[in-house]
Write a protein that holds these residues in place. Structure first.
Motif, PDB file in Angstrom:
ATOM      1  N   ALA A  49       0.834  -1.207   0.000  1.00 48.59           N
ATOM      2  CA  ALA A  49       0.000   0.000   0.000  1.00 48.59           C
ATOM      3  C   ALA A  49       0.866   1.254   0.000  1.00 48.59           C
ATOM      4  N   GLU A  50       1.950   1.229   0.775  1.00 48.72           N
ATOM      5  CA  GLU A  50       2.843   2.385   0.822  1.00 48.72           C
ATOM      6  C   GLU A  50       3.486   2.638  -0.541  1.00 48.72           C
ATOM      7  N   THR A  51       3.980   1.590  -1.171  1.00 41.66           N
ATOM      8  CA  THR A  51       4.640   1.752  -2.467  1.00 41.66           C
ATOM      9  C   THR A  51       3.659   2.244  -3.522  1.00 41.66           C
ATOM     10  N   THR A  52       2.454   1.714  -3.514  1.00 41.88           N
ATOM     11  CA  THR A  52       1.437   2.161  -4.472  1.00 41.88           C
ATOM     12  C   THR A  52       1.144   3.647  -4.289  1.00 41.88           C
ATOM     13  N   MET A  53       1.030   4.111  -3.048  1.00 42.66           N
ATOM     14  CA  MET A  53       0.768   5.530  -2.799  1.00 42.66           C
ATOM     15  C   MET A  53       1.932   6.389  -3.260  1.00 42.66           C
ATOM     16  N   VAL A  54       3.149   5.947  -3.001  1.00 48.26           N
ATOM     17  CA  VAL A  54       4.334   6.679  -3.460  1.00 48.26           C
ATOM     18  C   VAL A  54       4.304   6.825  -4.984  1.00 48.26           C
ATOM     19  N   MET A  55       4.029   5.740  -5.679  1.00 49.60           N
ATOM     20  CA  MET A  55       4.014   5.783  -7.145  1.00 49.60           C
ATOM     21  C   MET A  55       2.894   6.686  -7.658  1.00 49.60           C
ATOM     22  N   LYS A  56       1.744   6.685  -7.003  1.00 54.38           N
ATOM     23  CA  LYS A  56       0.655   7.588  -7.392  1.00 54.38           C
ATOM     24  C   LYS A  56       1.039   9.042  -7.159  1.00 54.38           C
ATOM     25  N   ASN A  57       1.753   9.316  -6.075  1.00 55.47           N
ATOM     26  CA  ASN A  57       2.213  10.678  -5.811  1.00 55.47           C
ATOM     27  C   ASN A  57       3.210  11.128  -6.875  1.00 55.47           C
ATOM     28  N   LEU A  58       4.132  10.246  -7.230  1.00 57.62           N
ATOM     29  CA  LEU A  58       5.086  10.571  -8.293  1.00 57.62           C
ATOM     30  C   LEU A  58       4.352  10.821  -9.607  1.00 57.62           C
ATOM     31  N   GLN A  59       3.376   9.977  -9.905  1.00 55.31           N
ATOM     32  CA  GLN A  59       2.607  10.105 -11.137  1.00 55.31           C
ATOM     33  C   GLN A  59       1.886  11.449 -11.189  1.00 55.31           C
ATOM     34  N   ALA A  60       1.325  11.888 -10.077  1.00 54.05           N
ATOM     35  CA  ALA A  60       0.613  13.168 -10.038  1.00 54.05           C
ATOM     36  C   ALA A  60       1.556  14.330 -10.346  1.00 54.05           C
ATOM     37  N   ILE A  61       2.761  14.274  -9.808  1.00 56.16           N
ATOM     38  CA  ILE A  61       3.729  15.347 -10.052  1.00 56.16           C
ATOM     39  C   ILE A  61       4.213  15.304 -11.495  1.00 56.16           C
ATOM     40  N   LEU A  62       4.516  14.120 -12.002  1.00 56.97           N
ATOM     41  CA  LEU A  62       4.922  13.991 -13.408  1.00 56.97           C
ATOM     42  C   LEU A  62       3.824  14.526 -14.324  1.00 56.97           C
ATOM     43  N   THR A  63       2.585  14.172 -14.053  1.00 56.52           N
ATOM     44  CA  THR A  63       1.462  14.638 -14.873  1.00 56.52           C
ATOM     45  C   THR A  63       1.372  16.156 -14.857  1.00 56.52           C
ATOM     46  N   GLU A  64       1.527  16.750 -13.701  1.00 54.68           N
ATOM     47  CA  GLU A  64       1.478  18.217 -13.587  1.00 54.68           C
ATOM     48  C   GLU A  64       2.551  18.864 -14.457  1.00 54.68           C
TER      49      GLU A  64
END
Length: 126
Positions: A49-64
């Motif tokens: 769960a922690e790793t999935t959240m980290v990757m989603k956070n990275l994805q949000a910043i990359l998308t921005e």
């Protein structure tokens, strides 16, 4: 010249740093921890769960920044316990399909907010 990248879809920085900085064609994304951007709380459910959240956070910043994981050229993974490597690697790997970035994975004695994983990335936006 540098540009600061910010999105409310990733956690607020917990110190004097930016979520990401773009300079030229390079994007430097600060280490992300498994904090839910909506609440600021660390997700529960173990290393997956922690790793999935980290990757989603990275994805949000990359998308921005107008990028995706296909633009990532370098990553650094910090683990509290190297025994979690296989679980983290499986989730991390699901976000990349080809032309994988360079990477190192290191065990850290302690991470912010006592999390189990933190990941930073560098992306080429050209």
């Amino acid at each position: 010249m540098k540009s600061i990248i910010y999105t409310k879809n990733a956690p607020e920085p917990i110190g004097p740093y930016s979520q990401a900085v773009k300079t030229g064609n390079l994007l430097f994304v600060s280490g992300q921890i498994p904090a839910d951007p909506a609440t600021g709380e660390i997700v529960s459910g173990g290393i997956e769960a922690e790793t999935t959240m980290v990757m989603k956070n990275l994805q949000a910043i990359l998308t921005e920044a107008g990028a995706g994981f296909e633009h990532v050229i370098k990553t650094t993974i910090f683990l509290k316990n190297m025994g979690d490597f296989a679980a983290v690697n499986a989730i991390y790997g699901s976000y990349f399909t080809a032309d994988f970035p360079a990477r190192e994975t290191v065990q850290a004695a302690a991470l912010p907010k006592n999390v189990n994983v933190e990941i930073s990335v560098i992306a080429d936006l050209s």
